[in-house]
Design an enzyme around this catalytic site. Sequence first.
Site, PDB file in Angstrom:
ATOM      1  N   TYR A 357      43.915  31.086  -5.255  1.00 33.76           N
ATOM      2  CA  TYR A 357      45.028  30.516  -6.008  1.00 33.76           C
ATOM      3  C   TYR A 357      46.042  29.923  -5.023  1.00 33.76           C
ATOM      4  O   TYR A 357      46.507  30.599  -4.125  1.00 33.76           O
ATOM      5  CB  TYR A 357      45.657  31.636  -6.840  1.00 33.76           C
ATOM      6  CG  TYR A 357      46.699  31.240  -7.868  1.00 33.76           C
ATOM      7  CD1 TYR A 357      47.234  29.957  -7.940  1.00 33.76           C
ATOM      8  CD2 TYR A 357      47.148  32.172  -8.792  1.00 33.76           C
ATOM      9  CE1 TYR A 357      48.173  29.624  -8.897  1.00 33.76           C
ATOM     10  CE2 TYR A 357      48.093  31.843  -9.757  1.00 33.76           C
ATOM     11  CZ  TYR A 357      48.616  30.577  -9.805  1.00 33.76           C
ATOM     12  OH  TYR A 357      49.559  30.244 -10.735  1.00 33.76           O
ATOM     13  N   CYS A 358      46.356  28.646  -5.192  1.00 34.89           N
ATOM     14  CA  CYS A 358      47.386  27.967  -4.392  1.00 34.89           C
ATOM     15  C   CYS A 358      47.058  28.068  -2.903  1.00 34.89           C
ATOM     16  O   CYS A 358      45.975  27.698  -2.484  1.00 34.89           O
ATOM     17  CB  CYS A 358      48.765  28.538  -4.728  1.00 34.89           C
ATOM     18  SG  CYS A 358      50.153  27.622  -4.021  1.00 34.89           S
ATOM     19  N   VAL A 359      47.972  28.596  -2.091  1.00 33.65           N
ATOM     20  CA  VAL A 359      47.743  28.643  -0.646  1.00 33.65           C
ATOM     21  C   VAL A 359      46.520  29.493  -0.309  1.00 33.65           C
ATOM     22  O   VAL A 359      45.822  29.230   0.683  1.00 33.65           O
ATOM     23  CB  VAL A 359      48.998  29.169   0.075  1.00 33.65           C
ATOM     24  CG1 VAL A 359      49.330  30.584  -0.346  1.00 33.65           C
ATOM     25  CG2 VAL A 359      48.825  29.123   1.576  1.00 33.65           C
ATOM     26  N   GLY A 361      43.894  29.506  -2.121  1.00 32.25           N
ATOM     27  CA  GLY A 361      42.780  28.606  -2.393  1.00 32.25           C
ATOM     28  C   GLY A 361      42.537  27.659  -1.245  1.00 32.25           C
ATOM     29  O   GLY A 361      41.383  27.381  -0.876  1.00 32.25           O
TER      30      GLY A 361
END
Length: 625
Positions: A357-359, A361
Amino acid sequence: MSVQSSDPADFLAEMANAPRRLLAQFMAAAGAGDETPGAADLAKWAETTQRLQGLWFDFQREQMAGAAQKLPAMLAEPGGWMGMMQGWLGALPLAKPDVQKRLWEDSMALWEGVLGQYGIGPKAVEPGEGGPDLPRKDRRFADPKWREQPLYAVIHQTYLMLAEQVLAMAEAVDTGDPAKTEQLRFAARTLVEALSPAHFPLTNPLVVEKTLASHGENLVKGMEHLLSDLRRGQLTHVDPDAFRVGENIATTPGKVVHQTPLYQLIQYSPATESVLEVPLVIFPPWINRFYILDLAPQKSFIKWAVDQGVTVFVVSWKSADESMADVIWDDYIAAQIDAIDTVRDRLGVKAVHAIGYCVAGTTLAATLAVLARRGQPDTVKSATFFTAQVDFERAGELKVFIDDQQLATLEKLSAQNGYLDGRTMAATFNLLRGNDLIWNYVVKNYLLGEDYPAFDLLHWNGDVTNLPAKWHMAYLKDLYRDNKLVVPDALSAGGTPIDLTRIETPAYIQAWREDHIAPAESVWRLTRHLRGPWTFLLAGSGHIAGVVNPPAARKYQYWTNDGPAETFADFVAGASETPGSWWPHWIDWLRRQDHAEVPATGLRVPGRKGDTVLEDAPGSYVKAR
C-alpha cells in the site's frame, strides 16, 4: 491580498477581541430600537471577555516559557513552507497598476450587481422569489445566512471573485520551469483558501450568530481547542478519547508471531473451516499506522479478507525513534523479504500473495525486482499494489515540496533526533486538501466551538508516525526528485541492483480517481515497467476512502478495461463502470492465481497449543507514540 501570518498569536488576539467587537455591534443594533442589553446579558459578555483574556495571557506565558509548540516546525522555519510560499507568490503580478485597477473595477461592478439584487444602489432590482441569484457559488458558503444579508453576500462574493482572479494569474504566469509553475499554483490556491471570510469571526455570519446567541461561549471553547492543538503541535480532527486501538478499532483477532527492531508480524485467526493454501502478507505504509485496513469491523479489509477464507498476515511497522537513525530503504526491502520468508517457513508453503500500500507498494516493486535478480521470483505468487507509484515524473502536488531549499530544511529538522516528526508529514498531507482537512476544522473547532466528532478514519489520520531521517531524505531525492527507480540498475538494495523490468509476478494494480497523493495516471505507469501479466483497476474516491470501501457500504464504483490500453487515457476511454466496492473483484482475481485450499488447522490458527506467539493483535508497535 497579503499572506496570513504564520503566528497563531494574531489569530488568538482576534478571537480574544471578537466578543467585545460583536457586543458593540449588538448594542449599536439594539440602540436603534426600543431595547438594550440587560444587566444579565452584559454580565455574561463581561465574563466571556474575561475568560478569553485569561486564556490569552496563559498562552503568552506559555510562549515565553517555550511550552507551546506553535505550528509544525516546517511551517515556522525560515526556509519552511510559509516562507517558501511567500517567495513563490512574488511571481504574481498583484502590484502592477493595471492589475490593481482591473481588480478595483471588477469589484465595483460586482458590488453594484450583488447589492442591486437586494434593492440597494443604482442597479437596484426587485428581489426575485427565493432570494438573490448570486453570480458565484461555493459549498463553503452554502448556508443561507451568507445570502440573507447584503453585507455577507458582498463579502463572500468579493472573496470568490478575487480568488478566481488570483488563481487565473497563477495559471497564466510562465516561470520557465514546470516545477516552479506548480509551486506557484499550489501557493496561490493555499493563499486564497486561507483568506476565506469564513475563517474570521467578524466576517462569518454563522460565527456571529452563534457568538451573540451564546454570549461568546463558542469562542471560549474554540480558544481552548486551539490552545490544546498548539500544545500538541497538531490539528485535532476528532474526539481524541473516542477510539482505543485494540478496543474499538484494530480488533480483528490474531497474534503477533514474529518481531524485529523494524516491524511486528501479525497473523489473524481463521474464520472459515478451510482457507486458500497460499497465504496473504500485507505491507502497509510506515508513514501511517497499519490499522487503516482494520478500522471498525464493518469497515475492516483485514476482517473481510479473513472471512473470505484467506490466511492473512500484516506487517506493523515501528514508528521511528533515535535507534532508527541509520535505517535506509534497503532495510525496509530486507524486512519485506524477511516477512515473506517467515510466513513461508511458518506455514510450510512455497509462496505468498503480497499487498503493498502506497510507499510500501513502491517498496514491494523493488522487493520483487530484488527477488527476481536473486533467482527467487517464485516466493511471491502474486502482488497487489494499492495506489503505489514507481514512476514519479507525474507524482502530483507532493512534488511542490521537493526542491533543494525545502529538502535542506527537512534535513536540518530531522538531523536533530535521526527521524522526522510525524506531525510534519501529517501537516503536509493536510495542506494538499486544505479546505477539507484544515480550514473546515478551523471554523468548526475554533470559531464555532463545536464538540469533536467520533470518526475512526480521521482518528487514524491523526495518529502519526515518525520517519527515519536517512530513509526519508533518500526517498525524496532518489524517487520523487530524480525518479531513479524506473531506471534499470540505478538503485540497489543489499548489494542487488533493482530493475523493475525483471518482474514477472502477476500484478493487480489499483488506482483511485480522486487520489491527490498518488494520482491515477502516475500509478498507471507501473504497468509500463512489468514483464509479467497485470490487471489495472480504477476505483472511485481517493487515497484512503477508495481503499476502505466494504461491499456492504454500497458506495462509489470502479472501472475495468479488458481491451488493449497503451496509456491511462486509453484505459479510461474503453473502461466499463461497476457500482460498489472493488473488494469482490480483487478476491476473484486472487483466487484465479491459485484456488487450492487447505484445512484451517495447525499453524493456520495462531496461538494454538504449542505455538510460540509474542502477544495478541494488534501488538505493541502500533500503540507506541
